[in-house]
Scaffold this motif. Structure first.
Motif, short mmCIF file in Angstrom:
data_model
loop_
_atom_site.label_atom_id
_atom_site.label_comp_id
_atom_site.label_asym_id
_atom_site.label_seq_id
_atom_site.Cartn_x
_atom_site.Cartn_y
_atom_site.Cartn_z
N TRP A 76 0.79 -1.24 0.00
CA TRP A 76 0.00 0.00 0.00
C TRP A 76 0.81 1.28 0.00
O TRP A 76 0.22 2.36 0.03
CB TRP A 76 -0.95 0.03 1.22
CG TRP A 76 -1.87 -1.14 1.27
CD1 TRP A 76 -1.88 -2.10 2.24
CD2 TRP A 76 -2.89 -1.51 0.33
NE1 TRP A 76 -2.85 -3.04 1.97
CE2 TRP A 76 -3.48 -2.69 0.80
CE3 TRP A 76 -3.35 -0.95 -0.86
CZ2 TRP A 76 -4.52 -3.34 0.13
CZ3 TRP A 76 -4.38 -1.59 -1.53
CH2 TRP A 76 -4.95 -2.77 -1.04
N ASP B 137 -7.86 1.41 -0.36
CA ASP B 137 -9.23 1.34 -0.90
C ASP B 137 -10.18 1.85 0.17
O ASP B 137 -9.89 1.73 1.38
CB ASP B 137 -9.60 -0.11 -1.22
CG ASP B 137 -8.82 -0.62 -2.42
OD1 ASP B 137 -8.93 -0.01 -3.47
OD2 ASP B 137 -8.08 -1.60 -2.28
N LEU C 135 -8.04 5.12 -2.91
CA LEU C 135 -8.09 4.46 -4.23
C LEU C 135 -9.55 4.47 -4.70
O LEU C 135 -10.25 3.46 -4.70
CB LEU C 135 -7.52 3.06 -4.13
CG LEU C 135 -6.08 3.02 -3.61
CD1 LEU C 135 -5.60 1.60 -3.40
CD2 LEU C 135 -5.14 3.76 -4.57
N ARG D 181 -18.51 -5.55 -11.01
CA ARG D 181 -18.29 -4.40 -10.11
C ARG D 181 -19.26 -3.26 -10.42
O ARG D 181 -18.98 -2.11 -10.07
CB ARG D 181 -16.84 -3.92 -10.22
CG ARG D 181 -15.87 -4.87 -9.64
CD ARG D 181 -14.44 -4.42 -9.87
NE ARG D 181 -13.94 -3.57 -8.81
CZ ARG D 181 -12.68 -3.14 -8.72
NH1 ARG D 181 -11.81 -3.50 -9.65
NH2 ARG D 181 -12.30 -2.37 -7.74
N LYS E 235 -10.66 6.04 -10.95
CA LYS E 235 -10.29 4.77 -11.57
C LYS E 235 -11.47 4.16 -12.30
O LYS E 235 -12.60 4.57 -12.08
CB LYS E 235 -9.74 3.81 -10.51
CG LYS E 235 -10.78 3.35 -9.45
CD LYS E 235 -10.11 2.58 -8.34
CE LYS E 235 -11.11 1.95 -7.39
NZ LYS E 235 -10.50 1.25 -6.27
N HIS E 236 -11.26 3.19 -13.15
CA HIS E 236 -9.99 2.65 -13.63
C HIS E 236 -9.87 3.16 -15.05
O HIS E 236 -10.71 2.79 -15.89
CB HIS E 236 -9.98 1.14 -13.58
CG HIS E 236 -10.42 0.58 -12.23
ND1 HIS E 236 -11.74 0.43 -11.87
CD2 HIS E 236 -9.69 0.18 -11.16
CE1 HIS E 236 -11.82 -0.06 -10.65
NE2 HIS E 236 -10.60 -0.22 -10.19
N ARG F 229 -9.93 -9.50 -16.92
CA ARG F 229 -9.64 -8.05 -16.82
C ARG F 229 -8.15 -7.72 -16.95
O ARG F 229 -7.80 -6.61 -17.31
CB ARG F 229 -10.18 -7.49 -15.50
CG ARG F 229 -9.54 -8.10 -14.27
CD ARG F 229 -10.13 -7.50 -13.01
NE ARG F 229 -9.58 -8.14 -11.83
CZ ARG F 229 -9.55 -7.59 -10.64
NH1 ARG F 229 -10.03 -6.39 -10.45
NH2 ARG F 229 -9.04 -8.24 -9.61
N MET G 144 -5.99 6.20 -11.57
CA MET G 144 -5.47 4.83 -11.59
C MET G 144 -5.64 4.24 -12.99
O MET G 144 -6.74 4.24 -13.54
CB MET G 144 -6.21 3.95 -10.58
CG MET G 144 -5.63 2.53 -10.50
SD MET G 144 -6.61 1.42 -9.46
CE MET G 144 -6.26 2.07 -7.85
N TYR H 31 -6.33 -2.31 -15.65
CA TYR H 31 -5.64 -3.54 -16.06
C TYR H 31 -5.72 -3.77 -17.56
O TYR H 31 -4.81 -4.31 -18.17
CB TYR H 31 -6.33 -4.75 -15.42
CG TYR H 31 -6.14 -4.92 -13.94
CD1 TYR H 31 -4.87 -5.02 -13.39
CD2 TYR H 31 -7.24 -5.01 -13.08
CE1 TYR H 31 -4.70 -5.20 -12.02
CE2 TYR H 31 -7.08 -5.20 -11.71
CZ TYR H 31 -5.81 -5.29 -11.19
OH TYR H 31 -5.63 -5.48 -9.85
N ASP I 38 -3.16 0.10 -11.59
CA ASP I 38 -3.98 -0.79 -10.78
C ASP I 38 -3.03 -1.87 -10.28
O ASP I 38 -1.94 -2.08 -10.84
CB ASP I 38 -5.16 -1.37 -11.57
CG ASP I 38 -6.22 -1.95 -10.62
OD1 ASP I 38 -5.93 -2.09 -9.40
OD2 ASP I 38 -7.34 -2.25 -11.08
N SER J 255 -12.03 -5.51 -3.56
CA SER J 255 -11.15 -4.52 -2.93
C SER J 255 -11.95 -3.40 -2.26
O SER J 255 -11.42 -2.66 -1.46
CB SER J 255 -10.19 -3.94 -3.97
OG SER J 255 -10.91 -3.32 -5.01
N GLU K 68 -15.82 -8.57 -6.99
CA GLU K 68 -14.75 -8.25 -7.94
C GLU K 68 -14.14 -9.53 -8.50
O GLU K 68 -14.17 -10.57 -7.85
CB GLU K 68 -13.68 -7.46 -7.18
CG GLU K 68 -12.54 -7.00 -8.03
CD GLU K 68 -11.58 -6.10 -7.25
OE1 GLU K 68 -12.03 -5.38 -6.33
OE2 GLU K 68 -10.38 -6.12 -7.57
C1 BGC Z 1 -8.70 -3.19 -7.98
C2 BGC Z 1 -8.58 -1.72 -7.62
C3 BGC Z 1 -8.06 -1.59 -6.21
C4 BGC Z 1 -6.73 -2.31 -6.11
C5 BGC Z 1 -6.12 -2.26 -4.73
C6 BGC Z 1 -7.43 -3.95 -7.71
O1 BGC Z 1 -7.58 -5.31 -7.87
O2 BGC Z 1 -9.05 -3.31 -9.35
O3 BGC Z 1 -9.83 -1.08 -7.75
O4 BGC Z 1 -7.92 -0.24 -5.86
O5 BGC Z 1 -6.94 -3.69 -6.43
O6 BGC Z 1 -6.88 -3.01 -3.83
#
Ligand code: BGC
Length: 827
Positions: free
Chosen positions: A40, A57, A111, A125, A158-159, A169, A202, A205, A237, A363, A579
């Motif tokens: 982080w 997050d 995030l 999501r 994001k994203h 993804r 951000m 992917y 990301d 997340s 997710e």
């Molecule tokens: C997610 C992001 C998240 C990041 C950190 C990723 O897998 O797509 O939205 O901020 O992880 O947890």
């Protein structure tokens, strides 16, 4: 004026401090600064007075650097709920609360927000993004970013960009033509960048048109920074950065998470080898240092918000409750079923009424210190004896993380079996990533972790236990070993797969309600092949005795018959909306549809509360008296629900996305790439733009939502740049309404691009006392009349006559007028 000049003064001071700090750094330090040091954070560089920048997050709360319920966070309603309130000022207050939470947890950068679009209702999501409409998304996102940054905390919008689904993804190539890219997917980012000046973005992917987003020179350097003037930092990301030279020249500033990334040593080496110009590295370092200066992590620079200028503290529980009730969408209310008449008896039905699902998975997950379920909220609000409860149907016929009735801890051991640490666990889930490990434990010394404690069943019968994660597992319940074996990771699995993997059943055992038994799950973690990323992720999962669905429904029908009103809470589970995967259908899981049909037949005053983050099919919707869509309502769910059902407040939500009758009707659904590609072949027609083109009627249209009073609208005046509407509260109680302005273009010239039948161009919330009239002027921006023409390389106003509709939803247009956009306004 004084404030503005002091802001620009401190801006200049920040930039000077950044230059000076940059000049003092060696190439190695610069390269190191751009690489995550752990999951982080970025490294501190004490020599230049730079502290470690911490990110966390996510959209509805601030988890902090630890993935544990032992470090709780305020949980606000889901982003779909925030958008349903159609109020950027409310989003701003949400942002301020989150900044306050971030500061409390030592977090500099949040995030969030997620401003991808609801392209397909199957998007996993979906609950985490705002809307199918780019203008509404951009407005809510602008309020949110302003709010977080008012509190001196950064955001990463994001994203970026077109991460609108989850399937494959990490690799999918989303093929998007220039016009939909500009008019739909980039539009919220552009609006937020121009209006809220976010300090971060951000990079997604996925690929867009053949280039992976972390290396997308055109979109990151030319469009985002060049055209829009974005001056913040771009972070990958998590695990999205793939190439050193590609990412740094493509505009990516920070590669997360660490410690091993494509930057750091690899970047310094690339500069020495002449593959990357150090000047490009300097640009990225400058962006990180500016971020540090803004959030107050660079000693030599004034922060963007001085401590004395921080907004007044907010009460998280109160705000969560207000957002929830203002987000609830009353989709149907026959014969004034709601608010409930005082004094009647209520049968509350549904598993989610007792174990509310208040937030989405992945997340975005945070751990609130309490959750007010609908059962708790209504029990507190109704007179004693007025409420009965029946389970009715349980949507979780699948194993879920052990929680209700479990009292657990974790014991960490080394290879010799010596105990390294013992920590309490609020649920059966362990998610220790990077440096987030119990004190005294390292990934090197940790050999096994045992989730152990007692389980006191709520119901007698056969209980099922299982595991989630990869590695070795030994599971014992009430002295019986149910499983001893290894779960392997399938080759090519998403590196974060352990967090999202499916639970596996390991055995069943008969237990008696109220009689505690010992449980133990010992896990031997295994590394993620091909990734330096270190984590321990495992879960003890459980499923209570499954009673026959007919028996449960019969019991609920009995309760409904005996009460004046039946309230049924139905919804989705963590297996449906989360997710890392997309949905496969829009059905309510389990026997919930059968339950509602049966209860509605037994009691004409049946109110259904839908607890889901995104659309679900409601095949019984015309059989019941009222339908209230409550999204994932956050930690204060039950209190907010009682406020609205009993009429202390009216529900304030309007749909930010179209709710289909059935998935088969939805015009755009595909989320699965073919040969790695997902073509956005519908062009600019998603959401209501596509529904209107197809001419199909949805269950509930975009913008729809009822309140507890009635309204009359009169057009006052309209010019291309503003519309004035007079609205009158014609009902018996004070209320609020969301005035929506749609533009419907007149007949187009033959060579004009095909445009949607209409689109949202503005909105405003009004409040009025009974009988009171209120006039509201809603600005309409020039962009509302423009389309993107790649060949002419730019935005072009389309001249002609536009019908301006002042509406309460797409299907409730109250007054119309026209405006002329003259030909000379076009380029
Ligand atoms: C997610 C992001 C998240 C990041 C950190 C990723 O897998 O797509 O939205 O901020 O992880 O947890």
């Amino acid at each position: 004026m004084a404030a503005a000049s002091s802001t620009s003064n401190s801006d200049a001071l920040r930039r000077e401090a950044v230059d000076a700090a940059l000049a003092a750094l060696s190439l190695d330090d610069k390269a190191r600064l751009l690489a995550g040091q752990d999951l982080w954070s970025l490294p501190a560089l004490p020599a230049i007075g730079l502290r470690s920048l911490v990110m966390s997050d996510g959209p509805i709360g601030v988890r902090g650097v630890r993935w544990t319920a032992a470090d709780p966070s305020v949980a606000l309603p889901s982003p779909t709920a925030l958008a349903a309130a159609w109020d950027p000022e409310l989003a701003r207050r949400a942002g301020r609360l989150l900044a306050q939470e971030a500061r409390r947890k030592g977090v500099h950068v949040l995030l969030a927000p997620t401003v991808n679009l609801h392209r397909s209702p199957l998007g996993g999501r979906h609950f985490e993004a705002y809307s199918e409409d780019p203008y509404l998304t951009g407005e809510i996102g602008t309020g949110y970013v302003r709010g977080v940054q008012d509190g001196g905390v950064g955001t990463t919008v994001k994203h970026f960009v077109a991460n609108d689904a989850e399937t494959d993804r990490f690799t999918v190539n989303n093929v998007v033509a220039p016009r939909p890219l500009r008019e739909l997917y980039l539009a919220p980012f552009e609006r937020i960048v121009r209006n809220a000046h976010p300090w971060g973005i951000m990079a997604a992917y996925n690929q867009v048109n053949g280039s992976t987003m972390t290396e997308h020179r055109y979109l990151q350097n030319a469009v985002l920074r060049g055209e829009w003037g974005f001056d913040g930092f771009i972070v990958s990301d998590w695990l999205a950065a793939r190439s050193t030279a590609g990412a740094i020249t493509g505009g990516l500033d920070a590669a997360m998470p660490g410690p091993r990334t494509v930057y750091g040593e690899a970047l310094a080496t690339a500069v020495h080898a002449g593959e990357v110009d150090e000047k490009i590295v300097d640009l990225a370092v400058r962006n990180i240092l500016l971020l540090a200066a803004r959030v107050g992590a660079l000693d030599s620079a004034p922060p963007a918000v001085a401590p004395a200028e921080l907004p007044a503290p907010l009460d998280g529980a109160e705000l969560a409750r207000e957002i929830a009730r203002r987000s609830f969408v009353l989709a149907r209310n026959e014969a004034g079923a709601l608010p409930l008449a005082p004094g009647g008896s209520v049968a509350l039905i549904g598993a989610l009424a007792r174990d509310a699902r208040v937030l989405g998975g992945g997340s975005a997950l945070v751990f609130p210190d309490h959750v007010v379920s609908p059962l708790d909220g209504l029990t507190a609000a109704l007179p004693e004896g007025a409420l009965t409860y029946a389970l009715g149907a349980d949507p979780s016929s699948e194993l879920s993380i052990a929680e209700a009735g479990f009292d657990l801890g974790a014991v960490c051991r080394d290879a010799l079996g010596a105990v390294l640490a013992t920590v309490p666990l609020p649920t059966g889930q362990i998610q220790w990533i990077g440096a987030d490990l119990p004190d005294g434990v390292t990934h090197e010394t940790l050999h096994s972790v045992e989730i152990t404690g007692t389980f006191t069943p709520r119901e007698s019968g056969e209980h099922t236990f299982g595991t989630r994660g990869f590695g070795g597992f030994t599971l014992t319940v009430a002295g019986r070993t149910l499983h001893d074996g290894t779960q392997d990771r399938a080759p090519g699995t998403d590196p974060l797969g352990a967090f999202f993997s499916e639970p596996v059943e390991r055995g069943r055992i008969a237990l008696i309600a109220g009689e505690p038994v010992e449980v133990s799950l010992t896990h031997h973690p295994v590394p993620v092949p091909g990734h330096a990323f270190k984590g321990v992720s495992c879960c003890l999962v459980h499923l209570g005795p499954q009673r026959h669905p007919d028996e449960l429904i019969a019991e609920a029908v009995g309760a409904a018959r005996a009460a004046d009103t039946a309230i049924v809470v139905v919804g989705t589970t963590e297996h449906v909306e989360s997710e890392g995967f997309d949905r496969t259908d829009l059905k309510l899981p389990g026997h919930q549809d059968a339950l509602v049909h049966a209860v509605a037949a037994a009691n004409p005053r049946t109110v259904v509360v839908v607890n889901s983050g995104s659309p679900v099919e409601l095949p019984w919707r015309n059989e019941v008296a009222a339908v209230l869509l409550s999204w994932f309502p956050g930690q204060e769910a039950g209190h907010a629900l009682a406020d609205v059902l009993l009429g202390a407040h009216e529900p304030g939500g309007r749909l930010p996305t179209t709710w289909p009758v059935s998935l088969a009707d939805a015009p755009v659904t595909a989320t699965t790439p073919v040969n790695g590609e997902l073509p956005y072949s519908e062009g600019v027609f998603i959401g209501y733009r596509a529904w209107e083109k197809a001419g199909t009627a949805p269950a509930y249209a975009f913008g729809h939502g009822l309140g507890y009073t009635t309204w009359e609208y009169d057009a006052v005046s309209a010019a291309p740049e503003a519309v004035t509407v007079r609205v009158r509260n014609t009902g018996p109680r004070p209320g609020s309404d969301t005035v929506q302005i749609y533009l419907a273009p007149g007949a187009a010239a033959d060579d004009a691009p095909e445009r949607p039948a209409r689109w949202l161009a503005g909105f405003a919330r009004v409040t009025a006392a009974p009988g009171e009239s209120v006039e509201v002027t809603i600005p309409v921006e020039p962009r509302a009349y423009e389309t993107w023409e790649e060949s002419e390389n730019g935005w072009r106003a389309v001249p002609g006559t536009y019908e301006v509709q002042a509406a309460r939803s797409l299907t409730d247009v109250r007054t119309t007028t026209t405006v002329e956009v003259p030909a000379d306004q076009s380029k």
